[in-house]
Each structure stands twice: as C-alpha cells, then as structure tokens.
Design a protein around this motif. Structure first.
Motif, PDB file in Angstrom:
ATOM      1  N   SER A   1     -13.189  -6.478  44.370  1.00 31.97           N
ATOM      2  CA  SER A   1     -13.618  -7.802  44.824  1.00 31.97           C
ATOM      3  C   SER A   1     -14.691  -8.374  43.912  1.00 31.97           C
ATOM      4  CB  SER A   1     -14.157  -7.727  46.257  1.00 31.97           C
ATOM      5  OG  SER A   1     -13.117  -7.435  47.145  1.00 31.97           O
ATOM      6  N   LYS A   2     -15.623  -7.524  43.511  1.00 36.02           N
ATOM      7  CA  LYS A   2     -16.686  -7.980  42.614  1.00 36.02           C
ATOM      8  C   LYS A   2     -16.101  -8.370  41.259  1.00 36.02           C
ATOM      9  CE  LYS A   2     -21.216  -6.792  40.740  1.00 36.02           C
ATOM     10  NZ  LYS A   2     -21.010  -7.698  39.651  1.00 36.02           N
ATOM     11  N   ALA A   3     -15.156  -7.590  40.748  1.00 34.01           N
ATOM     12  CA  ALA A   3     -14.536  -7.922  39.455  1.00 34.01           C
ATOM     13  C   ALA A   3     -13.815  -9.262  39.539  1.00 34.01           C
ATOM     14  CB  ALA A   3     -13.571  -6.816  39.025  1.00 34.01           C
ATOM     15  N   ALA A   4     -13.102  -9.505  40.631  1.00 29.88           N
ATOM     16  CA  ALA A   4     -12.398 -10.785  40.798  1.00 29.88           C
ATOM     17  C   ALA A   4     -13.396 -11.935  40.917  1.00 29.88           C
ATOM     18  CB  ALA A   4     -11.490 -10.730  42.017  1.00 29.88           C
ATOM     19  N   ASN A   5     -14.480 -11.712  41.642  1.00 32.05           N
ATOM     20  CA  ASN A   5     -15.511 -12.741  41.764  1.00 32.05           C
ATOM     21  C   ASN A   5     -16.169 -13.018  40.407  1.00 32.05           C
ATOM     22  OD1 ASN A   5     -17.134 -14.511  43.490  1.00 32.05           O
ATOM     23  ND2 ASN A   5     -18.821 -13.156  42.896  1.00 32.05           N
ATOM     24  N   ASP A   6     -16.453 -11.958  39.666  1.00 33.57           N
ATOM     25  CA  ASP A   6     -17.038 -12.121  38.338  1.00 33.57           C
ATOM     26  C   ASP A   6     -16.070 -12.845  37.398  1.00 33.57           C
ATOM     27  OD1 ASP A   6     -19.395 -10.890  39.110  1.00 33.57           O
ATOM     28  OD2 ASP A   6     -18.777  -8.906  38.373  1.00 33.57           O
ATOM     29  N   LEU A   7     -14.780 -12.608  37.561  1.00 35.75           N
ATOM     30  CA  LEU A   7     -13.784 -13.305  36.757  1.00 35.75           C
ATOM     31  C   LEU A   7     -13.788 -14.799  37.078  1.00 35.75           C
ATOM     32  CD1 LEU A   7     -11.525 -13.426  34.725  1.00 35.75           C
ATOM     33  CD2 LEU A   7      -9.990 -12.481  36.462  1.00 35.75           C
ATOM     34  N   ALA A   8     -13.895 -15.133  38.351  1.00 36.93           N
ATOM     35  CA  ALA A   8     -13.986 -16.546  38.732  1.00 36.93           C
ATOM     36  C   ALA A   8     -15.242 -17.174  38.132  1.00 36.93           C
ATOM     37  CB  ALA A   8     -13.988 -16.689  40.253  1.00 36.93           C
ATOM     38  N   ILE A  21     -10.103  -2.673  55.559  1.00 40.63           N
ATOM     39  CA  ILE A  21     -10.204  -1.799  54.398  1.00 40.63           C
ATOM     40  C   ILE A  21     -10.062  -0.363  54.905  1.00 40.63           C
ATOM     41  CG2 ILE A  21     -11.704  -1.009  52.535  1.00 40.63           C
ATOM     42  CD1 ILE A  21     -13.035  -3.844  52.759  1.00 40.63           C
ATOM     43  N   PRO A  22      -9.139   0.411  54.320  1.00 37.71           N
ATOM     44  CA  PRO A  22      -8.935   1.790  54.781  1.00 37.71           C
ATOM     45  C   PRO A  22     -10.211   2.620  54.664  1.00 37.71           C
ATOM     46  CG  PRO A  22      -7.148   1.108  53.352  1.00 37.71           C
ATOM     47  CD  PRO A  22      -8.205   0.044  53.269  1.00 37.71           C
ATOM     48  N   ALA A  23     -10.392   3.512  55.608  1.00 35.12           N
ATOM     49  CA  ALA A  23     -11.564   4.381  55.621  1.00 35.12           C
ATOM     50  C   ALA A  23     -11.675   5.147  54.305  1.00 35.12           C
ATOM     51  CB  ALA A  23     -11.469   5.360  56.786  1.00 35.12           C
ATOM     52  N   GLY A  24     -12.862   5.141  53.756  1.00 35.59           N
ATOM     53  CA  GLY A  24     -13.127   5.866  52.522  1.00 35.59           C
ATOM     54  C   GLY A  24     -12.778   5.101  51.257  1.00 35.59           C
ATOM     55  N   ALA A  25     -12.216   3.902  51.383  1.00 35.14           N
ATOM     56  CA  ALA A  25     -11.799   3.141  50.202  1.00 35.14           C
ATOM     57  C   ALA A  25     -12.669   1.920  49.959  1.00 35.14           C
ATOM     58  CB  ALA A  25     -10.337   2.725  50.346  1.00 35.14           C
ATOM     59  N   ASP A  26     -13.785   1.842  50.675  1.00 29.22           N
ATOM     60  CA  ASP A  26     -14.616   0.640  50.569  1.00 29.22           C
ATOM     61  C   ASP A  26     -15.220   0.459  49.179  1.00 29.22           C
ATOM     62  OD1 ASP A  26     -16.026   2.973  51.291  1.00 29.22           O
ATOM     63  OD2 ASP A  26     -17.757   1.802  51.940  1.00 29.22           O
ATOM     64  N   VAL A  27     -15.535   1.539  48.471  1.00 27.25           N
ATOM     65  CA  VAL A  27     -16.126   1.421  47.142  1.00 27.25           C
ATOM     66  C   VAL A  27     -15.108   0.821  46.163  1.00 27.25           C
ATOM     67  CG1 VAL A  27     -17.106   2.691  45.189  1.00 27.25           C
ATOM     68  CG2 VAL A  27     -17.760   3.288  47.520  1.00 27.25           C
ATOM     69  N   VAL A  28     -13.860   1.268  46.268  1.00 24.82           N
ATOM     70  CA  VAL A  28     -12.800   0.733  45.400  1.00 24.82           C
ATOM     71  C   VAL A  28     -12.601  -0.747  45.694  1.00 24.82           C
ATOM     72  CG1 VAL A  28     -10.365   0.874  44.756  1.00 24.82           C
ATOM     73  CG2 VAL A  28     -11.642   2.971  45.270  1.00 24.82           C
ATOM     74  N   HIS A  29     -12.502  -1.083  46.964  1.00 22.05           N
ATOM     75  CA  HIS A  29     -12.270  -2.473  47.336  1.00 22.05           C
ATOM     76  C   HIS A  29     -13.434  -3.363  46.911  1.00 22.05           C
ATOM     77  CE1 HIS A  29     -11.921  -6.036  49.924  1.00 22.05           C
ATOM     78  NE2 HIS A  29     -10.632  -5.857  49.686  1.00 22.05           N
ATOM     79  N   ARG A  30     -14.635  -2.892  47.108  1.00 21.42           N
ATOM     80  CA  ARG A  30     -15.819  -3.668  46.725  1.00 21.42           C
ATOM     81  C   ARG A  30     -15.845  -3.893  45.211  1.00 21.42           C
ATOM     82  NH1 ARG A  30     -19.253  -1.740  50.108  1.00 21.42           N
ATOM     83  NH2 ARG A  30     -19.491   0.232  49.042  1.00 21.42           N
ATOM     84  N   ALA A  31     -15.496  -2.868  44.426  1.00 23.11           N
ATOM     85  CA  ALA A  31     -15.479  -3.013  42.966  1.00 23.11           C
ATOM     86  C   ALA A  31     -14.420  -4.016  42.523  1.00 23.11           C
ATOM     87  CB  ALA A  31     -15.239  -1.656  42.300  1.00 23.11           C
ATOM     88  N   ALA A  81      -2.987  -1.021  38.266  1.00 20.56           N
ATOM     89  CA  ALA A  81      -2.915   0.430  38.435  1.00 20.56           C
ATOM     90  C   ALA A  81      -3.875   0.913  39.528  1.00 20.56           C
ATOM     91  CB  ALA A  81      -3.217   1.130  37.108  1.00 20.56           C
ATOM     92  N   VAL A  82      -5.074   0.354  39.567  1.00 16.79           N
ATOM     93  CA  VAL A  82      -6.043   0.721  40.606  1.00 16.79           C
ATOM     94  C   VAL A  82      -5.488   0.341  41.978  1.00 16.79           C
ATOM     95  CG1 VAL A  82      -8.313   0.174  41.591  1.00 16.79           C
ATOM     96  CG2 VAL A  82      -8.097   0.673  39.153  1.00 16.79           C
ATOM     97  N   ARG A  86     -13.799  -1.114  35.316  1.00 15.34           N
ATOM     98  CA  ARG A  86     -14.052   0.305  35.012  1.00 15.34           C
ATOM     99  C   ARG A  86     -14.613   1.024  36.244  1.00 15.34           C
ATOM    100  NH1 ARG A  86     -15.880  -1.984  30.130  1.00 15.34           N
ATOM    101  NH2 ARG A  86     -18.050  -1.865  30.819  1.00 15.34           N
ATOM    102  N   HIS A  87     -15.498   0.368  36.960  1.00 14.21           N
ATOM    103  CA  HIS A  87     -16.057   0.961  38.177  1.00 14.21           C
ATOM    104  C   HIS A  87     -14.955   1.196  39.206  1.00 14.21           C
ATOM    105  CE1 HIS A  87     -18.709   0.702  41.934  1.00 14.21           C
ATOM    106  NE2 HIS A  87     -18.886   1.881  41.400  1.00 14.21           N
ATOM    107  N   ALA A  88     -14.042   0.250  39.358  1.00 14.50           N
ATOM    108  CA  ALA A  88     -12.921   0.417  40.293  1.00 14.50           C
ATOM    109  C   ALA A  88     -12.031   1.575  39.862  1.00 14.50           C
ATOM    110  CB  ALA A  88     -12.114  -0.873  40.389  1.00 14.50           C
ATOM    111  N   GLU A  89     -11.795   1.699  38.554  1.00 13.82           N
ATOM    112  CA  GLU A  89     -10.977   2.813  38.046  1.00 13.82           C
ATOM    113  C   GLU A  89     -11.630   4.156  38.367  1.00 13.82           C
ATOM    114  OE1 GLU A  89      -8.632   1.351  34.123  1.00 13.82           O
ATOM    115  OE2 GLU A  89     -10.823   1.339  33.941  1.00 13.82           O
ATOM    116  N   GLU A  90     -12.934   4.244  38.177  1.00 11.33           N
ATOM    117  CA  GLU A  90     -13.657   5.489  38.469  1.00 11.33           C
ATOM    118  C   GLU A  90     -13.620   5.768  39.976  1.00 11.33           C
ATOM    119  OE1 GLU A  90     -17.481   4.625  36.859  1.00 11.33           O
ATOM    120  OE2 GLU A  90     -16.768   4.703  34.793  1.00 11.33           O
TER     121      GLU A  90
END
Length: 156
Positions: free
Chosen positions: A96-103, A84-94, A68-69, A146-150
């Motif tokens: 990416s971090k979630a995927a890395n944490d999942l690994a 990464i589209p302008a202004g969307a770096d926080v979403v992308h970073r969240a 959904a995100v 959750r951070h990505a959703e926010e």
C-alpha cells in the motif's frame, strides 16, 4: 488488446491474485504506474522528458516484483474480501505504501512539467532540480517494493 485477450487476462489475474486485498494492492500499483505514464503524454523530447522516461522505465520494472509479491501472498495468505489475512499486515502495508508513493511520484512528475514547461527551452538547471525530486520519489517506491518482497519471504 482484444476483448477475449482482456477476458483471459482478467481470469488469470483472478486465479493468481484472487479477488481480495492482494488483487486490489496489485491493481492500485498498476493504476499509479498508468498515471505516471499519462504524465509523459504530450511533452516533447527534451531533457525533462528523457529524465522522466528513464524514471518511468525504472518504475515499470517494478511491475513484475509487485505481481510476484501479490501472487505469493495470495498463495500463502489467501484473501477473498476486504480483511487483511492474519500475519500478512506487513506485506499489505508495504504494498500500500509503495502504491501511495507511486501516486506521489506521478504527482511530482506532473508538478515538474508545470514548473518547467512555462519557462521554455534551455532551462536545464531547473530540469535537473525537478527531476531529482521525482527520482527521490521513485526510489521511495522501489524501497517499498523491496520491503514487500522481504516481508512476503517471511510469510513462508
């Protein structure tokens, strides 16, 4: 899944997630989840297995929120390439971090198997210790989602 069903799913993914960073973020999360489930293959139904299955189910519940995100981010900040589209770096970073944490959670689950299996049955205290480590990693994944959703809500 048949060939045509897979093709339809790929087309739907292309339409909803695009071909850029949001699709790759989604796919990376999916690969991490697949890896976690692969760790469960071939182990017996003991306390460790039951605990890992419970954690895996919780991580699987994050699939839809991640999708959904990514879908919403593609709607608001479309991506067709690697930038990464302008202004969307926080979403992308969240994401990416979630995927890395999942690994990392999958790696912790694999290490839990290696630590417990040689000891044999009846090592419930050790099982509990290694499960706590995997559970902490899984909670980090959930917090990242959750951070990505926010963050995606702030794009609107």
């Amino acid at each position: 899944m048949g060939f045509f069903a897979g093709l339809r799913g790929a087309r739907r993914d292309n339409k909803e997630l695009g071909l850029g960073v949001w699709r790759r973020a989604h796919d990376r999360f999916e690969r991490g989840l697949d890896r976690f489930h692969q760790v469960l293959e071939g182990i017996e139904g003991d306390e460790l297995y039951n605990g890992l299955v419970e954690i895996a189910n919780g991580l699987a519940d994050l699939q839809q929120p991640v999708r959904a995100v990514c879908r919403r981010a593609q709607e608001l900040k479309p991506s067709t390439g690697t930038d990464i589209p302008a202004g969307a770096d926080v979403v992308h970073r969240a994401l990416s971090k979630a995927a890395n944490d999942l690994a990392m959670a999958a790696q912790a689950a694999a290490m839990a198997r290696l630590e417990v299996e040689p000891l044999g049955a009846g090592t419930t205290g050790n099982d509990l210790h290694v499960l706590e480590n995997v559970a902490r990693r899984a909670e980090t994944v959930a917090a990242g989602v959750r951070h990505a959703e926010e963050a995606v809500l702030r794009l609107s």
